[in-house]
Design a protein around this motif. Structure first.
Motif, PDB file in Angstrom:
ATOM      1  N   PRO A   1     -48.008  73.858 -12.328  1.00  0.00           N
ATOM      2  CA  PRO A   1     -48.419  73.879 -10.926  1.00  0.00           C
ATOM      3  C   PRO A   1     -47.225  73.706  -9.981  1.00  0.00           C
ATOM      4  N   ARG A   2     -47.414  74.163  -8.753  1.00  0.00           N
ATOM      5  CA  ARG A   2     -46.339  74.118  -7.762  1.00  0.00           C
ATOM      6  C   ARG A   2     -45.766  72.708  -7.604  1.00  0.00           C
ATOM      7  N   LYS A   3     -46.630  71.696  -7.567  1.00  0.00           N
ATOM      8  CA  LYS A   3     -46.127  70.327  -7.385  1.00  0.00           C
ATOM      9  C   LYS A   3     -45.204  69.935  -8.530  1.00  0.00           C
ATOM     10  N   THR A   4     -45.551  70.280  -9.740  1.00  0.00           N
ATOM     11  CA  THR A   4     -44.701  69.966 -10.888  1.00  0.00           C
ATOM     12  C   THR A   4     -43.354  70.668 -10.759  1.00  0.00           C
ATOM     13  N   ARG A   5     -43.391  71.918 -10.349  1.00  0.00           N
ATOM     14  CA  ARG A   5     -42.141  72.668 -10.198  1.00  0.00           C
ATOM     15  C   ARG A   5     -41.272  72.078  -9.089  1.00  0.00           C
ATOM     16  N   GLU A   6     -41.895  71.602  -8.029  1.00  0.00           N
ATOM     17  CA  GLU A   6     -41.142  70.945  -6.950  1.00  0.00           C
ATOM     18  C   GLU A   6     -40.551  69.616  -7.433  1.00  0.00           C
ATOM     19  N   LEU A   7     -41.288  68.888  -8.272  1.00  0.00           N
ATOM     20  CA  LEU A   7     -40.748  67.650  -8.834  1.00  0.00           C
ATOM     21  C   LEU A   7     -39.524  67.935  -9.707  1.00  0.00           C
ATOM     22  N   VAL A   8     -39.573  69.008 -10.490  1.00  0.00           N
ATOM     23  CA  VAL A   8     -38.419  69.412 -11.301  1.00  0.00           C
ATOM     24  C   VAL A   8     -37.246  69.761 -10.377  1.00  0.00           C
TER      25      VAL A   8
ATOM     26  N   SER B   1     -39.518  81.309  -3.587  1.00  0.00           N
ATOM     27  CA  SER B   1     -40.958  81.481  -3.762  1.00  0.00           C
ATOM     28  C   SER B   1     -41.326  81.648  -5.235  1.00  0.00           C
ATOM     29  N   ALA B   2     -40.563  82.467  -5.938  1.00  0.00           N
ATOM     30  CA  ALA B   2     -40.833  82.696  -7.362  1.00  0.00           C
ATOM     31  C   ALA B   2     -40.611  81.428  -8.186  1.00  0.00           C
ATOM     32  N   GLY B   3     -39.653  80.618  -7.787  1.00  0.00           N
ATOM     33  CA  GLY B   3     -39.332  79.408  -8.542  1.00  0.00           C
ATOM     34  C   GLY B   3     -40.230  78.225  -8.288  1.00  0.00           C
ATOM     35  N   THR B   4     -41.086  78.325  -7.271  1.00  0.00           N
ATOM     36  CA  THR B   4     -41.911  77.163  -6.935  1.00  0.00           C
ATOM     37  C   THR B   4     -43.406  77.471  -6.855  1.00  0.00           C
ATOM     38  N   LYS B   5     -43.810  78.692  -7.169  1.00  0.00           N
ATOM     39  CA  LYS B   5     -45.240  79.037  -7.064  1.00  0.00           C
ATOM     40  C   LYS B   5     -46.026  78.478  -8.248  1.00  0.00           C
TER      41      LYS B   5
ATOM     42  N   LYS C   1     -46.023  67.177   1.583  1.00  0.00           N
ATOM     43  CA  LYS C   1     -47.062  68.112   2.027  1.00  0.00           C
ATOM     44  C   LYS C   1     -48.037  68.449   0.903  1.00  0.00           C
ATOM     45  N   LEU C   2     -47.564  68.430  -0.333  1.00  0.00           N
ATOM     46  CA  LEU C   2     -48.416  68.729  -1.484  1.00  0.00           C
ATOM     47  C   LEU C   2     -49.210  67.515  -1.963  1.00  0.00           C
ATOM     48  N   GLY C   3     -49.060  66.392  -1.269  1.00  0.00           N
ATOM     49  CA  GLY C   3     -49.847  65.209  -1.607  1.00  0.00           C
ATOM     50  C   GLY C   3     -49.279  64.352  -2.719  1.00  0.00           C
TER      51      GLY C   3
ATOM     52  N   ARG D   1     -46.269  58.155  -4.155  1.00  0.00           N
ATOM     53  CA  ARG D   1     -45.007  57.462  -4.411  1.00  0.00           C
ATOM     54  C   ARG D   1     -44.827  57.229  -5.913  1.00  0.00           C
ATOM     55  N   ALA D   2     -45.916  56.926  -6.622  1.00  0.00           N
ATOM     56  CA  ALA D   2     -45.828  56.705  -8.070  1.00  0.00           C
ATOM     57  C   ALA D   2     -45.367  57.970  -8.790  1.00  0.00           C
ATOM     58  N   GLU D   3     -45.889  59.129  -8.400  1.00  0.00           N
ATOM     59  CA  GLU D   3     -45.439  60.391  -9.002  1.00  0.00           C
ATOM     60  C   GLU D   3     -43.962  60.629  -8.710  1.00  0.00           C
TER      61      GLU D   3
END
Length: 115
Positions: A46-53, A37-41, A76-78, A81-83
Motif C-alpha cells: 500500500p501507498r502508506k507502506t511505500r511512503e514509510l520505506v 507517482s510510480a514509486g509511491t502508488k 495526510k495518509l493517517g 506516531r507509533a507507525e
C-alpha cells in the motif's frame, strides 16, 4: 540553537523552487513526477507502506527535504506516531548514529505537520 529545520517552511520553499524548475525544465520535472507517482502508488504494498520505506531511505541519506515531504504525506495518509516510530527504529537499526540524528528531524516534522 537547533539544527532541525522548520519543515513547513522548508517544504514550502522547496516546492516553490520545484515550480520554477517545472517552468524551465518541464520534461525533467514531468519525468520526476511520474517516477515519484510510480514509486509511491498502491501496488503489492500500500501507498502508506511505500511512503514509510521512502522515509527510511530519506533518513539514511540524511535528506531533510525528503524527510519533510515524506512525513507530510504520511500525516495526510493517517500515519500514527507509533507507525512512524516503528519505521524510525528500523532506520536507526540500519543506519546507526547518523540515522538517529535524522530520526529526531522526522519526529519534529511529524509534530509540525500533525498540528
Amino acid at each position: 540553537m537547533s539544527n532541525i529545520p522548520d519543515y513547513k517552511e522548508l517544504t514550502s520553499a522547496v516546492s516553490a523552487q520545484m515550480r520554477a524548475m517545472r517552468a524551465s525544465q518541464p520534461e525533467l520535472m514531468t519525468a520526476f513526477g511520474l517516477l515519484a507517482s510510480a514509486g509511491t502508488k498502491d501496488a503489492a504494498l500500500p501507498r502508506k507502506t511505500r511512503e514509510l520505506v521512502a522515509l527510511g531511505i530519506a533518513i539514511a541519506c540524511r535528506c531533510d527535504d525528503c524527510i519533510g515531504f515524506h512525513v507530510q504525506t504520511l500525516v495526510k495518509l493517517g500515519t500514527t506516531r507509533a507507525e512512524l516510530e516503528d519505521v524510525l527504529g528500523t532506520a536507526v537499526y540500519m543506519g546507526g548514529g547518523p540515522s538517529m540524528m535524522n530520526v529526531t528531524h522526522a519526529l519534529r516534522a511529524f509534530e509540525e505537520f500533525s498540528l
